[in-house]
Design a protein around this motif. Sequence first.
Motif, PDB file in Angstrom:
ATOM      1  N   ASN A   2      29.605  48.387  36.114  1.00  0.00           N
ATOM      2  CA  ASN A   2      29.026  47.496  35.308  1.00  0.00           C
ATOM      3  C   ASN A   2      29.908  46.839  34.337  1.00  0.00           C
ATOM      4  OD1 ASN A   2      26.375  47.779  36.437  1.00  0.00           O
ATOM      5  ND2 ASN A   2      25.717  49.276  35.024  1.00  0.00           N
ATOM      6  N   LYS A   3      30.941  47.347  33.640  1.00  0.00           N
ATOM      7  CA  LYS A   3      31.578  46.987  32.707  1.00  0.00           C
ATOM      8  C   LYS A   3      32.460  45.882  33.250  1.00  0.00           C
ATOM      9  CE  LYS A   3      35.210  48.140  29.260  1.00  0.00           C
ATOM     10  NZ  LYS A   3      35.985  49.122  28.773  1.00  0.00           N
ATOM     11  N   GLU A   4      33.003  45.950  34.603  1.00  0.00           N
ATOM     12  CA  GLU A   4      33.932  45.048  35.245  1.00  0.00           C
ATOM     13  C   GLU A   4      32.975  43.850  35.395  1.00  0.00           C
ATOM     14  OE1 GLU A   4      37.514  47.008  37.625  1.00  0.00           O
ATOM     15  OE2 GLU A   4      35.125  47.260  38.349  1.00  0.00           O
ATOM     16  N   PHE A   5      31.660  43.811  35.878  1.00  0.00           N
ATOM     17  CA  PHE A   5      30.847  42.759  36.391  1.00  0.00           C
ATOM     18  C   PHE A   5      30.430  41.977  35.092  1.00  0.00           C
ATOM     19  CE2 PHE A   5      26.363  41.507  36.614  1.00  0.00           C
ATOM     20  CZ  PHE A   5      26.460  40.726  37.847  1.00  0.00           C
ATOM     21  N   ARG A  10      31.343  37.292  31.458  1.00  0.00           N
ATOM     22  CA  ARG A  10      31.746  36.998  30.198  1.00  0.00           C
ATOM     23  C   ARG A  10      32.953  35.939  30.309  1.00  0.00           C
ATOM     24  NH1 ARG A  10      35.369  37.008  26.593  1.00  0.00           N
ATOM     25  NH2 ARG A  10      36.671  38.193  27.745  1.00  0.00           N
ATOM     26  N   LYS A  11      33.860  36.236  31.031  1.00  0.00           N
ATOM     27  CA  LYS A  11      34.966  35.144  31.257  1.00  0.00           C
ATOM     28  C   LYS A  11      34.426  33.791  31.956  1.00  0.00           C
ATOM     29  CE  LYS A  11      38.659  38.604  31.429  1.00  0.00           C
ATOM     30  NZ  LYS A  11      39.491  39.343  32.333  1.00  0.00           N
ATOM     31  N   HIS A  54      36.831  27.043  42.323  1.00  0.00           N
ATOM     32  CA  HIS A  54      38.083  28.057  42.705  1.00  0.00           C
ATOM     33  C   HIS A  54      38.960  28.312  41.370  1.00  0.00           C
ATOM     34  CE1 HIS A  54      36.682  26.955  46.793  1.00  0.00           C
ATOM     35  NE2 HIS A  54      36.603  28.360  46.832  1.00  0.00           N
ATOM     36  N   SER A  55      38.910  27.719  40.470  1.00  0.00           N
ATOM     37  CA  SER A  55      39.638  27.689  39.137  1.00  0.00           C
ATOM     38  C   SER A  55      38.829  28.679  38.298  1.00  0.00           C
ATOM     39  CB  SER A  55      39.841  26.448  38.429  1.00  0.00           C
ATOM     40  OG  SER A  55      38.706  25.986  37.752  1.00  0.00           O
ATOM     41  N   LEU A  56      37.592  29.097  38.504  1.00  0.00           N
ATOM     42  CA  LEU A  56      36.834  29.839  37.577  1.00  0.00           C
ATOM     43  C   LEU A  56      37.292  31.275  37.886  1.00  0.00           C
ATOM     44  CD1 LEU A  56      33.147  28.561  38.101  1.00  0.00           C
ATOM     45  CD2 LEU A  56      34.538  28.079  36.194  1.00  0.00           C
ATOM     46  N   PRO A  57      37.059  32.122  36.613  1.00  0.00           N
ATOM     47  CA  PRO A  57      37.497  33.462  36.982  1.00  0.00           C
ATOM     48  C   PRO A  57      37.050  34.410  37.687  1.00  0.00           C
ATOM     49  CG  PRO A  57      37.194  32.887  34.300  1.00  0.00           C
ATOM     50  CD  PRO A  57      36.891  31.714  35.349  1.00  0.00           C
ATOM     51  N   ILE A  58      35.841  34.126  38.296  1.00  0.00           N
ATOM     52  CA  ILE A  58      35.211  34.885  39.419  1.00  0.00           C
ATOM     53  C   ILE A  58      36.083  34.785  40.535  1.00  0.00           C
ATOM     54  CG2 ILE A  58      33.633  33.650  40.434  1.00  0.00           C
ATOM     55  CD1 ILE A  58      31.566  35.562  39.826  1.00  0.00           C
ATOM     56  N   TRP A  59      36.850  33.589  40.715  1.00  0.00           N
ATOM     57  CA  TRP A  59      37.501  33.575  41.678  1.00  0.00           C
ATOM     58  C   TRP A  59      38.861  33.864  41.595  1.00  0.00           C
ATOM     59  CZ3 TRP A  59      32.914  31.227  42.788  1.00  0.00           C
ATOM     60  CH2 TRP A  59      32.558  31.083  44.058  1.00  0.00           C
TER      61      TRP A  59
END
Length: 91
Positions: A2-5, A10-11, A54-59
């Motif tokens: 959960n913390k990583e998710f 947040r990023k 593709h520049s977003l933190p999730i990627w």
Amino acid sequence: SNKEFFEVWRKESVAALAAAKEGPVKAIWKVAGEYQVIAVMEVDTGDQIDEIVHSLPIWTEGFAHIVKKISWKPLSPYSAWANQLDSLAGD
């Protein structure tokens, strides 16, 4: 975990708000009760959408697997449609 998710989200929020201030994002909303974001962006090409996503933190941080669906709908001003209707209706 959960913390990583929530840290990656947040990023994402930091990046999204920056894009809304300085970039192609004109408006952004989070869907209540869902992990879904809706954004209105002004871009010149579809390729720009790929670059932005593709520049977003999730990627960039390797969490793309948590994204279930991305969909895009090109929008145009309603006034353009109204003008086109004049032609289509024969006025």
